[in-house]
Design an enzyme around this catalytic site. Structure first.
Site, short mmCIF file in Angstrom:
data_model
loop_
_atom_site.label_atom_id
_atom_site.label_comp_id
_atom_site.label_asym_id
_atom_site.label_seq_id
_atom_site.Cartn_x
_atom_site.Cartn_y
_atom_site.Cartn_z
N TYR A 19 -31.10 59.63 -38.92
CA TYR A 19 -30.61 60.65 -39.84
C TYR A 19 -30.47 60.16 -41.29
O TYR A 19 -29.91 60.85 -42.13
CB TYR A 19 -29.33 61.29 -39.27
CG TYR A 19 -29.70 62.16 -38.07
CD1 TYR A 19 -29.96 63.51 -38.22
CD2 TYR A 19 -29.91 61.58 -36.82
CE1 TYR A 19 -30.38 64.29 -37.15
CE2 TYR A 19 -30.34 62.35 -35.73
CZ TYR A 19 -30.57 63.70 -35.91
OH TYR A 19 -31.02 64.46 -34.86
N GLN A 69 -8.52 54.54 -42.48
CA GLN A 69 -8.88 55.78 -41.77
C GLN A 69 -8.84 55.62 -40.26
O GLN A 69 -9.09 56.56 -39.52
CB GLN A 69 -10.29 56.22 -42.20
CG GLN A 69 -10.39 56.54 -43.68
CD GLN A 69 -11.84 56.65 -44.17
OE1 GLN A 69 -12.80 56.52 -43.40
NE2 GLN A 69 -12.01 56.89 -45.46
N GLU A 116 -23.06 66.24 -44.64
CA GLU A 116 -24.21 66.84 -43.94
C GLU A 116 -23.83 67.52 -42.64
O GLU A 116 -22.89 67.10 -41.98
CB GLU A 116 -25.24 65.75 -43.58
CG GLU A 116 -25.89 65.08 -44.75
CD GLU A 116 -26.95 64.07 -44.32
OE1 GLU A 116 -27.13 63.87 -43.10
OE2 GLU A 116 -27.61 63.51 -45.21
N TYR A 141 -19.05 56.90 -55.39
CA TYR A 141 -17.81 57.45 -55.95
C TYR A 141 -17.73 57.18 -57.46
O TYR A 141 -17.20 57.97 -58.22
CB TYR A 141 -16.57 56.83 -55.28
CG TYR A 141 -16.38 57.25 -53.85
CD1 TYR A 141 -16.16 58.58 -53.53
CD2 TYR A 141 -16.41 56.32 -52.83
CE1 TYR A 141 -15.99 58.96 -52.21
CE2 TYR A 141 -16.24 56.69 -51.51
CZ TYR A 141 -16.03 58.02 -51.21
OH TYR A 141 -15.86 58.40 -49.90
N HIS A 192 -14.42 54.57 -42.29
CA HIS A 192 -15.52 55.09 -41.47
C HIS A 192 -15.50 54.61 -40.02
O HIS A 192 -16.37 53.87 -39.58
CB HIS A 192 -16.88 54.75 -42.12
CG HIS A 192 -16.94 55.19 -43.56
ND1 HIS A 192 -17.93 54.81 -44.42
CD2 HIS A 192 -16.11 55.99 -44.29
CE1 HIS A 192 -17.72 55.36 -45.61
NE2 HIS A 192 -16.60 56.06 -45.55
#
Lengths: 134, 374
Positions: free
Chosen positions: B259, B90, B249, B270, B155
């Site tokens: 958070y 990613q 979120e 998953y 991420h």
């Protein structure tokens, strides 16, 4: 005598070198499983089933079997455009994931030996290295 | 007969409820009539990750593989002078943003995956640079680099915004190491960061002076925020983040707050296994909204008055379901969710241009502008 011993040693080294230039298939599949979970699973899903119409399946995929070269090329450089997999049309885009040749060989070996896939031969790092851009 | 049916229903339903996640409300709507159309502003960009407008007809677009495009009147050309992009999973070239004083100083900011410092793998970095008249980058400056490098795919974040007080905010995801990074303020990853525009650390950052803390951290306990925008009226910083399976979120970011990831989440692994049974714990922020099922959100913007019906609605791209999501908010609650451009493709980014129009980055396509029907 000395010369024979030298030749013998060189031959032996050469032979073992040839034998171990590739990691054993089991080890490659094991390493490939980790690569698959990290890089491939989110689109191609946990059992290689893909998402019909969006992400082609890898499990029992006719494309993978008939177009192995293009498949490796796709993992290495990315692929795009229309393909048909197991009778369903796909027209998506897969970008290169930044995997090195050994990692690509490993993940291919994992895919080719799972979910009902049964490959006859092992993909080697050298084979992947020899694949050029489309 | 009716009774029998009811009995079967009652005995079967709890079984389904136990193996499926409870979908969150309100359910997504598909409008029967569309009040808009769209046009392609620039095409042939694989992954248009980030975008920043210079004026209504000129903008920058990042392509994830490591190309920064300068687009003028629909024509694109690559900007030279970018650091080497580390493309992995990613990660790659991510967001781009203009300095709040860009007109005077020509400074831009961008985030990207980089492999520096020698050790294997890479991590997310924030750079600034000057865009010269020949559309090349000068004075490229590394402002922040997350450590350590890692070879995981996952991420990297990352979005960039600014507040009114000349701070730059950017996000970095947990880099696939959820048990180690997001809850530890002495480590990078799973954080929203805040810096001064020259890269120095603001004296009033929440963890300044705290032992071992990364003082650039503004908030923590995040998974992978790929959407961040400033509310046009309140000035609050809104983010969204990818959850695992379920549990994406929306959050309003406040200094020093936690958070919750992965101590609390509305998502599961998953594989279907549990991450935690806790959805709320004292001291951990609740999201403003969470998505179950996940939409895989990327990009975030508020609607302008160009769209009278959509003014101050929130827009979020869905990578997974390939639409733009419109969220109507009332007293900080989501009261309506609606699909816009259903089936358009993987929506990687959405921003409001200087002309007030919504612009979308769509994977495999390029940049798309949404035009209200008149």
């Amino acid at each position: 005598m000395k010369i024979f011993l030298t030749i013998y040693c060189l031959l032996f080294l050469g032979w073992t070198g040839w034998l171990y230039q590739n990691k054993p298939l089991e080890e490659s599949i094991r390493d490939g499983a980790l690569i698959y979970q990290d890089f491939c699973l989110q689109c191609h899903m946990a059992k290689g089933e893909g998402v019909p119409g969006a992400f082609p399946p890898l499990a029992k995929s006719d494309y993978l079997k008939n177009e192995l070269g293009k498949s490796i090329q796709g993992v290495k450089f990315g692929m795009r455009g229309p393909i048909v997999v197991n009778g369903l049309a796909y027209d998506g885009i897969m970008v290169a994931q930044g995997l090195d040749d050994e990692e690509i060989a490993d993940v291919m070996n994992y895919i080719l030996n799972n979910w009902g896939n049964d490959s006859e031969s092992q993909i080697t790092e050298a084979e992947v290295a020899a694949v050029n851009r489309p | 007969m009716k009774k029998l049916f009811l009995l079967i229903n009652l005995s079967v339903f709890p079984f389904f409820a136990a193996c499926a996640q409870q979908e969150n409300t309100p359910p997504i709507q598909t409008p029967s009539e569309t009040t808009y159309t769209y046009e392609t502003v620039v095409d042939a960009i694989d992954i248009p990750w980030g975008m920043a407008f210079i004026d209504a007809n000129t903008f920058l677009v990042t392509e994830k593989s490591g190309v920064l495009y300068y687009v003028k009147d629909g024509e694109k050309k690559a900007v030279a002078g970018l650091p080497t992009t580390y493309v992995r999973g990613q990660g790659g070239l991510l967001d781009v943003a203009l300095d709040p004083n860009y007109k005077q100083n020509k400074r831009i900011f961008f985030t990207m995956g980089v492999h520096i410092e020698g050790d294997k793998g890479g991590n997310t970095a924030l750079y600034s640079a000057l865009l010269n008249d020949a559309q090349q980058l000068d004075s490229v400056k590394l402002l922040y680099k997350a450590v350590p490098n890692t070879k995981t795919a996952q991420h990297w974040g990352s979005r960039i915004v600014f507040d009114q007080e000349n701070h730059v905010y950017f996000t970095i995801g947990d880099r696939g190491n959820r048990e180690v990074n997001p809850q530890d303020i002495s480590r990078d990853g799973g954080k929203v960061y805040r810096l001064n525009l020259d890269g120095s650390i603001p004296k009033d950052n929440p963890f300044v002076g705290k032992e071992k803390a990364k003082e650039a951290i503004f908030s923590y306990g995040h998974r992978n925020p790929q959407g961040m925008t400033v509310h046009p009226e309140t000035g609050d910083i809104w983010t969204h983040e990818h959850g695992p399976r379920g549990g994406d979120e929306i959050n309003i970011i406040q200094a020093g707050r936690n958070y919750g990831w992965p101590k609390i989440t509305y998502g599961i692994n998953y594989s279907g296994t549990t991450i935690t049974d806790d959805k709320a714990l004292p001291g951990l922020e609740q999201p403003l909204y969470y998505w179950v099922p996940s939409i895989a959100p990327s990009g975030m913007a508020f609607g302008s008055k160009v769209y009278p019906e959509w003014h101050n609605n929130l827009f979020v791209g869905s990578l997974k379901f390939e639409y733009l999501e419109r969220l109507v908010l009332k007293n900080q609650k989501v009261v309506l969710r609606e699909k816009v451009l259903d089936g358009i493709g993987r929506v990687r980014n959405v921003i409001t241009g200087p002309d007030g129009f919504l612009y979308l980055g769509v994977e495999g396509k390029g940049i798309i502008k949404i035009i209200p029907k008149t």
